[in-house]
Design a protein around this motif. Structure first.
Motif, PDB file in Angstrom:
ATOM      1  N   ALA A  27       6.279  14.858   6.556  1.00 12.28           N
ATOM      2  CA  ALA A  27       6.756  13.534   6.692  1.00 12.28           C
ATOM      3  C   ALA A  27       5.323  12.151   7.054  1.00 12.28           C
ATOM      4  N   LYS A  28       4.921  12.524   7.896  1.00 13.14           N
ATOM      5  CA  LYS A  28       3.704  11.510   8.635  1.00 13.14           C
ATOM      6  C   LYS A  28       2.705  10.886   7.510  1.00 13.14           C
ATOM      7  N   LYS A  68       3.212  11.419   3.716  1.00 15.51           N
ATOM      8  CA  LYS A  68       3.447  10.361   3.262  1.00 15.51           C
ATOM      9  C   LYS A  68       3.182   9.352   3.135  1.00 15.51           C
ATOM     10  N   GLU A  69       3.951   9.276   4.943  1.00 15.17           N
ATOM     11  CA  GLU A  69       4.372   7.814   5.624  1.00 15.17           C
ATOM     12  C   GLU A  69       2.772   7.094   5.326  1.00 15.17           C
ATOM     13  N   THR A  70       1.570   7.691   5.395  1.00 14.17           N
ATOM     14  CA  THR A  70      -0.030   7.105   5.709  1.00 14.17           C
ATOM     15  C   THR A  70      -0.070   6.660   4.642  1.00 14.17           C
ATOM     16  N   ASP A  91       2.416   6.380   1.561  1.00 14.33           N
ATOM     17  CA  ASP A  91       3.017   4.957   1.402  1.00 14.33           C
ATOM     18  C   ASP A  91       2.381   3.818   1.911  1.00 14.33           C
ATOM     19  N   LYS A  92       1.696   3.341   3.361  1.00  9.09           N
ATOM     20  CA  LYS A  92       1.598   2.079   4.332  1.00  9.09           C
ATOM     21  C   LYS A  92       0.246   2.409   3.373  1.00  9.09           C
ATOM     22  N   GLU A 127       0.998   0.339   0.039  1.00 14.06           N
ATOM     23  CA  GLU A 127       1.420  -1.020   0.216  1.00 14.06           C
ATOM     24  C   GLU A 127       0.501  -2.301   0.632  1.00 14.06           C
TER      25      GLU A 127
END
Length: 71
Positions: A2-3, A5-7, A9-10, A13
């Motif tokens: 999940a981390k 994917k977060e990175t 996505d960030k 963005e």
């Protein structure tokens, strides 16, 4: 996982921030809760979006004032 994917996505963005800002505008505004709930119920009941509401309101006000000499 999940981390990671977060990175991703960030990064996405951050990379596309200027494109989004050039394309759309967000108005940070507040409406009395009772009125907001009434509007939301109306929109849901008749299947309209908030964007359609804003466009229709703008069109109505534009038409109303277009015939006046605004200075």
């Amino acid at each position: 996982m999940a981390k990671k994917k977060e990175t991703k996505d960030k990064r996405y963005e951050d990379k596309h921030k200027e494109q989004r800002k050039a394309k759309s505008m967000v108005w940070g505004t507040s409406v009395d809760r009772k009125l907001a709930e009434e509007i939301n119920e109306f929109l849901k009941k008749y299947g309209y979006t908030k964007v359609q509401l804003i466009q229709a309101g703008y069109d109505a006000l534009f038409e109303k004032t277009a015939h006046r000499d605004v200075k």
